[in-house]
Design a protein around this motif. Structure first.
Motif, short mmCIF file in Angstrom:
data_model
loop_
_atom_site.label_atom_id
_atom_site.label_comp_id
_atom_site.label_asym_id
_atom_site.label_seq_id
_atom_site.Cartn_x
_atom_site.Cartn_y
_atom_site.Cartn_z
N CYS A 67 2.67 0.51 -42.10
CA CYS A 67 2.57 1.97 -42.20
C CYS A 67 1.14 2.39 -42.54
CB CYS A 67 3.54 2.50 -43.25
SG CYS A 67 5.28 2.39 -42.75
N GLY A 68 0.44 1.58 -43.35
CA GLY A 68 -0.94 1.90 -43.68
C GLY A 68 -1.86 1.78 -42.48
N SER A 69 -1.61 0.79 -41.63
CA SER A 69 -2.50 0.58 -40.48
C SER A 69 -2.17 1.48 -39.30
CB SER A 69 -2.46 -0.89 -40.03
OG SER A 69 -1.14 -1.25 -39.61
N GLU A 70 -0.86 1.70 -39.04
CA GLU A 70 -0.46 2.49 -37.87
C GLU A 70 -0.28 3.97 -38.18
OE1 GLU A 70 -0.45 1.43 -34.89
OE2 GLU A 70 -0.64 -0.73 -35.24
N GLN A 71 -0.10 4.30 -39.46
CA GLN A 71 0.04 5.69 -39.91
C GLN A 71 1.08 6.49 -39.13
OE1 GLN A 71 -4.12 7.05 -39.78
NE2 GLN A 71 -4.26 6.62 -41.98
N PRO A 72 2.32 5.99 -39.10
CA PRO A 72 3.37 6.77 -38.44
C PRO A 72 3.69 8.04 -39.23
CG PRO A 72 4.34 4.94 -39.64
CD PRO A 72 2.84 4.76 -39.71
N HIS A 73 4.13 9.07 -38.51
CA HIS A 73 4.56 10.29 -39.19
C HIS A 73 5.97 10.14 -39.77
CE1 HIS A 73 1.56 11.89 -36.17
NE2 HIS A 73 1.08 12.32 -37.31
N ALA A 74 6.76 9.23 -39.19
CA ALA A 74 8.14 9.06 -39.65
C ALA A 74 8.61 7.66 -39.33
CB ALA A 74 9.06 10.08 -38.99
N LEU A 75 9.62 7.20 -40.07
CA LEU A 75 10.24 5.90 -39.86
C LEU A 75 11.73 6.11 -39.67
CD1 LEU A 75 9.71 2.64 -41.94
CD2 LEU A 75 12.00 3.47 -41.46
N ILE A 76 12.27 5.48 -38.64
CA ILE A 76 13.72 5.49 -38.41
C ILE A 76 14.19 4.05 -38.29
CG2 ILE A 76 15.61 6.31 -36.97
CD1 ILE A 76 13.76 8.43 -35.83
N SER A 77 15.10 3.66 -39.16
CA SER A 77 15.68 2.31 -39.10
C SER A 77 17.03 2.36 -38.42
CB SER A 77 15.84 1.72 -40.50
OG SER A 77 16.51 0.47 -40.43
#
Length: 327
Positions: A67-77
């Protein structure tokens, strides 16, 4: 600005379907523990590998690093085994600017353990199959058809239900597949409900028949309306404490009553939500709206019955094939 969405669990059909559906409106980061996960081969996604959720410490560390490297706005599992751990990481993810819409720890645990799930449902008078602990096999009626449900949470120990024809067979299988629960095998019309529950506890339920099932996935499914089934599904969602997207499985059984029985609740999208979308429900749009803090518009989740979807397995990628000359 185009949203960047991290989808985890793209080896299984729900994650694969979600990652494909989000393209091209979103930049999709597809992640899974399996390097051969089909979702990592979808053209246009950013493919990343994560440790299995059973390795809690490594999974958490590498997910936060991703998440730090790709900087997504949201995560869905889309993997039930990840959800309890992700719930504990929700605060850190939020501080990094990553939005989530996760179930509570209690809800996530119940979706993993049939014993806990059926206890919560029974406490709210939601009909479930009969079930017994392995040490209570003497209480199973001699004429009952049963199947073994394995409740081990490690993804590498997942099993499909195993049908049994006798108490003795169930007892032996429990010793091999520990920890397990013995469940009545329910006969009738199987269904899946694509569900969305907003933060005010209002739920929308889209019902689909499971006509043909392979590996637990509905390969042929069609929408239908049934007020009784929708009411029982809504009751189950409330009993388990679902917020956000979910899929509920059940059976409309032949007599004796109760007619509708709930067999599974999962706190993530199903693999067949495209059928609900084709039937007119703005399912994915409302899920994404809720994820980004917008009110769910339940009027846009109405749907038409008798819309049928047929799925098949597809080849996504081939590597290493030598050149071939046709004579």
């Amino acid at each position: 600005m185009t949203s960047r969405i991290l989808v985890t669990g793209v080896a299984a059909p729900p994650g694969l379907a979600l990652a494909r559906a989000l393209l091209p409106e979103a930049n999709v980061i597809a992640a899974d523990a399996d390097p051969h996960a089909p979702g990592l081969r979808i053209p246009g996604v950013t493919a990343r590998q994560l440790p299995p959720a059973s390795d809690n410490e490594r999974f958490a560390k590498e997910l936060l690093s991703l998440c730090g490297s790709e900087q997504p706005h949201a995560l869905i599992s889309t993997t039930a085994q990840e959800l309890p751990l992700l719930g504990r990481l929700a605060g850190r993810l939020q501080s990094m600017g990553v939005r989530t819409w996760l179930p509570s720890t209690r809800t996530a645990e119940a979706c993993l353990d049939h014993r806990l799930l059926y206890t919560l449902l029974a406490d709210r008078d939601v009909p479930t199959p009969g079930w017994w602990r392995p040490e209570h096999t003497a209480g199973i009626p001699h004429d009952a058809e049963v199947e073994i449900q394995v409740t081990d949470r490690r993804p590498d120990r997942a099993f499909e239900p195993v049908p049994c024809t006798s108490r003795e067979q169930a007892r032996m299988l429990c010793a091999l597949l520990e920890p397990a629960v013995i469940q009545e095998r329910v006969r009738g019309a199987e269904f899946t409900a694509d569900c969305l529950v907003d933060n005010r506890r209002q739920a929308s339920v889209i019902l689909r028949h499971r006509h043909l099932i392979q590996g637990g996935v509905s390969m042929v499914t069609s929408t239908f309306h049934d007020p009784r089934a929708a009411a029982v599904v809504t009751q189950a969602l409330d009993a388990v404490g679902i917020r956000g997207p979910a899929c509920v499985r059940g059976v409309i059984r032949t007599p004796p009553h109760p007619a509708v029985v709930i067999t599974h609740v999962n706190a993530h999208v199903s693999a067949g939500f495209a059928c609900s979308t084709a039937a007119g429900a703005d399912y994915l749009g409302q899920v994404m709206g809720g994820l980004f803090g917008r009110p769910v518009d339940h009027s846009r989740l109405r749907y038409a019955p008798h819309v049928r979807m047929v799925q098949h397995h597809a080849t996504l990628d081939i590597h290493g094939a030598p050149p071939r000359t046709w004579n």
